[in-house]
Design an enzyme around this catalytic site. Structure first.
Site, PDB file in Angstrom:
ATOM      1  N   ARG A 186       6.119 -13.055   9.539  1.00  0.00           N
ATOM      2  CA  ARG A 186       6.624 -11.695   9.361  1.00  0.00           C
ATOM      3  C   ARG A 186       8.066 -11.605   9.821  1.00  0.00           C
ATOM      4  NH1 ARG A 186       2.519  -7.834   9.163  1.00  0.00           N
ATOM      5  NH2 ARG A 186       3.948  -6.167   9.706  1.00  0.00           N
ATOM      6  N   LYS A 227       4.027   1.049  10.024  1.00  0.00           N
ATOM      7  CA  LYS A 227       4.146   2.257   9.205  1.00  0.00           C
ATOM      8  C   LYS A 227       3.584   3.464   9.941  1.00  0.00           C
ATOM      9  CE  LYS A 227       3.374   0.131   4.829  1.00  0.00           C
ATOM     10  NZ  LYS A 227       2.456   0.136   3.699  1.00  0.00           N
ATOM     11  N   GLU A 257       0.879  -1.167   0.000  1.00  0.00           N
ATOM     12  CA  GLU A 257       0.000   0.000   0.000  1.00  0.00           C
ATOM     13  C   GLU A 257       0.918   1.219   0.000  1.00  0.00           C
ATOM     14  OE1 GLU A 257      -2.820   0.342   3.238  1.00  0.00           O
ATOM     15  OE2 GLU A 257      -3.519   2.256   2.450  1.00  0.00           O
TER      16      GLU A 257
HETATM   17  P1  ATP Z   1      -0.096  -1.440   6.729  1.00  0.00           P
HETATM   18  O1  ATP Z   1      -1.058  -2.445   6.150  1.00  0.00           O
HETATM   19  O2  ATP Z   1      -0.175  -1.263   8.200  1.00  0.00           O
HETATM   20  O3  ATP Z   1      -0.036  -0.169   5.994  1.00  0.00           O
HETATM   21  P2  ATP Z   1       1.916  -3.326   5.977  1.00  0.00           P
HETATM   22  O4  ATP Z   1       3.234  -3.414   6.640  1.00  0.00           O
HETATM   23  O5  ATP Z   1       0.998  -4.466   6.016  1.00  0.00           O
HETATM   24  O6  ATP Z   1       1.335  -2.034   6.571  1.00  0.00           O
HETATM   25  P3  ATP Z   1       1.661  -3.341   3.083  1.00  0.00           P
HETATM   26  O7  ATP Z   1       2.086  -2.270   2.171  1.00  0.00           O
HETATM   27  O8  ATP Z   1       0.246  -3.701   3.138  1.00  0.00           O
HETATM   28  O9  ATP Z   1       2.173  -2.885   4.514  1.00  0.00           O
HETATM   29  O10 ATP Z   1       2.562  -4.620   2.858  1.00  0.00           O
HETATM   30  C1  ATP Z   1       2.883  -5.130   1.592  1.00  0.00           C
HETATM   31  C2  ATP Z   1       3.302  -6.566   1.720  1.00  0.00           C
HETATM   32  O11 ATP Z   1       4.427  -6.683   2.587  1.00  0.00           O
HETATM   33  C3  ATP Z   1       2.216  -7.433   2.310  1.00  0.00           C
HETATM   34  O12 ATP Z   1       2.087  -8.599   1.523  1.00  0.00           O
HETATM   35  C4  ATP Z   1       2.696  -7.770   3.682  1.00  0.00           C
HETATM   36  O13 ATP Z   1       2.284  -9.060   4.059  1.00  0.00           O
HETATM   37  C5  ATP Z   1       4.211  -7.676   3.545  1.00  0.00           C
HETATM   38  N1  ATP Z   1       4.811  -7.296   4.812  1.00  0.00           N
HETATM   39  C6  ATP Z   1       4.527  -6.212   5.550  1.00  0.00           C
HETATM   40  N2  ATP Z   1       5.222  -6.198   6.696  1.00  0.00           N
HETATM   41  C7  ATP Z   1       5.989  -7.320   6.695  1.00  0.00           C
HETATM   42  C8  ATP Z   1       6.935  -7.892   7.614  1.00  0.00           C
HETATM   43  N3  ATP Z   1       7.225  -7.295   8.763  1.00  0.00           N
HETATM   44  N4  ATP Z   1       7.510  -9.063   7.267  1.00  0.00           N
HETATM   45  C9  ATP Z   1       7.229  -9.658   6.091  1.00  0.00           C
HETATM   46  N5  ATP Z   1       6.351  -9.176   5.202  1.00  0.00           N
HETATM   47  C10 ATP Z   1       5.727  -8.024   5.489  1.00  0.00           C
END
Ligand code: ATP
Ligand code: MG
Length: 570
Positions: A273, A283, A42
């Site tokens: 994760r 974020k 995102e």
């Molecule tokens: P938010 O949804 O709170 O904005 P997010 O960290 O989930 O934050 P996204 O941009 O939705 O951010 O994440 C993009 C991809 O990265 C998703 O597929 C998510 O599963 C993966 N991702 C996010 N954080 C991690 C992490 N700490 N470890 C591994 N993969 C991650």
């Protein structure tokens, strides 16, 4: 969560569980033998090291098995998103060494998703609810207690159709209505209890402008986007396990309108994760650090963002190594930042040129060395790399050494400079300290020593045993520099676990110490941004992008040894 400790020798040789699934699917000819993944960020912030893990998984696996990986921006919430983030995300992925096949945006599918929502309403599988999201949440029930039906659940289809249209017209205020899927208010999976699938947002979208006012929720956009693109394996993190039945439900519904698509369907697979000690990864919290000027920006070298790590001196290879070491499992854990630091040390050990820099200088005068004489000495660029060359360093009567390398009344085990004792000056001579000069307040302003001409490095006499070797630079042949000593951003291992404290109370007040009086050897006059060096005896440093010839700035990437584990074990 407990901290995972992987021994450095621990190298996975067997396939991870995702590779196993993919090999099986390919062997069985599933999805016509296609492999297609996507990385779906995102664009509401900069990517962090956790995202790097998801990037390595999605792009890596496609590469490994000859499939394709696309980049898709999950841009369904215009109020938090921005093109600045889109640009930084693309830059970061390429810096990590990956290239997407195509770029897609969830916003490309707004029309298709809207049409699908209309179909669901027409089949009495969705309705417009005029309650507030708080009221809706109150009616959700608990995992053991069924929820309560909304008073709008059985409203006529035509009414929902009309209201959904008005949700998108701009006439409905934000929060006044939502569209909900009509599924099952008693389902043991809470995500099935009539989930909200559309909401009203008036903030203009960074791509579609003011064209839309009704925006799909994550669960209504993600799986369908995968489906529209032909993704075969939708790899994501473990928190989406509970969303998977809903992901499958919407794809089933969508497929009823697309009989021509045959057997194809994307499969969601979840892995753990990446969580890192001594930092935060949400974020929202990272944005707060930026907005409140607690750090200098998203690329502050203390941030766990990819841009921050890059500016700190991390290389793409070191990040790949780290992610390989922690691996992919089905269990959440906290990863030790010491392992990330180990990975960059290991990488730079074989890559970084060794140079001399004195961060906290004090003058050392070799009183028996002739004035005006300059000797050119040879320094090996990198003893760990047999192809590396040498560079010249100048030795003269007046030098700088580190303040810390001198002690007037030293304990027995102090193997650095102290009156009466000998030490070696690296690449040069053995010197014996003869005294100091102090100012009125008792601060040492000059140190005096005598050198032994027979002990020049490389000469037979040079084998004389001395316990310490110090680095130094020549006063007249060194350059001024600013050195930024970065350390961990937080003082506690798992800031997010301290629920009763604001995470900002847990910051390490010494995470940045700026040294403005440093001196570095002349070979660093024309360095380029992001170049890595080893400052001998101190650590690995890189050139900050704000550095200029004449105003050099270096960032400490990591010290030579892990000083934190020593502090912790005391
Ligand atoms: P938010 O949804 O709170 O904005 P997010 O960290 O989930 O934050 P996204 O941009 O939705 O951010 O994440 C993009 C991809 O990265 C998703 O597929 C998510 O599963 C993966 N991702 C996010 N954080 C991690 C992490 N700490 N470890 C591994 N993969 C991650
Ligand atoms: Mg997310």
């Amino acid at each position: 969560m407990s901290v995972e400790n992987h021994s450095n020798e621990e190298i996975k040789k067997s396939l991870n569980f995702v590779e196993q699934i993919i090999e099986k699917d390919l062997a069985e000819g599933k999805n016509d033998g296609r492999l297609q993944t996507r990385f779906p960020p995102e664009p509401n912030g900069y990517l962090h090291i956790g995202h790097a893990k998801a990037i390595c998984m999605n792009f890596g696996i496609a590469k490994q098995y000859g499939g394709i990986c696309n980049l898709r921006f999950d841009d369904t919430n215009p109020s938090k998103e921005d093109v600045e983030y889109v640009d930084s995300i693309m830059e970061n992925i390429q810096w990590l060494g990956f290239q997407w096949k195509d770029i897609y945006y969830a916003s490309d599918y707004f029309q298709q998703l809207y049409d699908f929502a209309v179909e669901l309403i027409k089949s009495n599988k969705a309705y417009v609810d005029e309650q507030s999201s708080e009221e809706i949440a109150k009616q959700k029930g608990t995992p053991t207690q069924p929820g309560i039906d909304s008073p709008y659940r059985d409203r006529p289809v035509e009414e929902s159709l009309r209201l959904f249209e008005s949700m998108n017209s701009g006439n409905v205020p934000e929060g006044a209505m939502v569209l909900r899927a009509k599924i099952d208010m008693a389902n043991s999976n809470m995500h099935f209890r009539d989930p909200i699938i559309y909401r009203v947002i008036h903030h203009p979208h960074h791509r579609t402008g003011t064209q839309w006012k009704a925006y799909p929720m994550y669960d209504f956009a993600h799986g369908q986007s995968d489906y529209f693109e032909g993704v075969t394996h939708s790899l994501c993190t473990l928190e989406f396990v509970v969303h998977r039945p809903l992901y499958d439900y919407f794809i089933d519904e969508l497929k009823t309108f697309k009989p021509e698509d045959g057997e194809y369907r994307p499969q969601q697979i979840e892995f753990n994760r990446l969580n890192l000690t001594y930092t935060v990864m949400s974020k929202r919290k990272l944005l707060q650090l930026v907005n409140e000027n607690i750090v200098s920006g998203w690329d502050d070298p203390r941030m766990p963002t990819i841009s921050g790590l890059r500016r700190r001196g991390y290389t793409p290879e070191s990040i790949h190594k780290f992610i390989d070491k922690i691996g992919y499992t089905k269990f959440e854990a906290l990863n030790d930042i010491a392992l990330l630091e180990y990975s960059i040390r290991e990488d730079l050990n074989v890559k970084a040129k060794r140079v001399s820099a004195v961060i906290d200088p004090v003058k050392l005068i070799i009183t028996n060395y002739p004035e005006g004489v300059v000797e050119k000495l040879e320094a090996i660029d990198n003893p760990e790399d047999e192809n590396s060359g040498t560079h010249e360093i100048e030795f003269a009567r007046e030098l700088y050494i580190e303040k810390d390398d001198f002690m007037e009344n030293a304990p027995k085990k102090f193997f650095r400079m102290t009156p009466g004792e000998e030490v070696r000056l690296k690449h040069a001579y053995i010197v014996r300290c003869t005294g100091v000069k102090k100012d009125d307040e008792g601060n040492i302003v000059e140190i005096y020593a005598e050198y032994d001409p027979a002990t020049k490095s490389g000469m037979p006499e040079s084998n004389r045993k001395v316990k310490g070797t110090l680095h130094w630079v020549s006063v007249d042949h060194s350059l001024p520099a600013e050195v930024r000593l970065y350390d961990r951003l937080f003082n506690v291992e798992d800031p997010s676990a301290e629920k009763d404290k604001d995470f900002r109370e847990l910051l390490n007040p010494n995470s940045l110490v700026i040294k403005k009086e440093a001196r570095v050897e002349k070979v660093l006059a024309d360095v380029k941004a992001f170049e890595n060096f080893q400052f001998q005896r101190i650590g690995y440093f890189n050139v900050d992008p704000d550095s200029k010839p004449g105003k050099l700035i270096f960032n400490r990437t990591v010290s030579l040894k892990d000083s934190w584990s020593k502090i912790k074990n005391k």
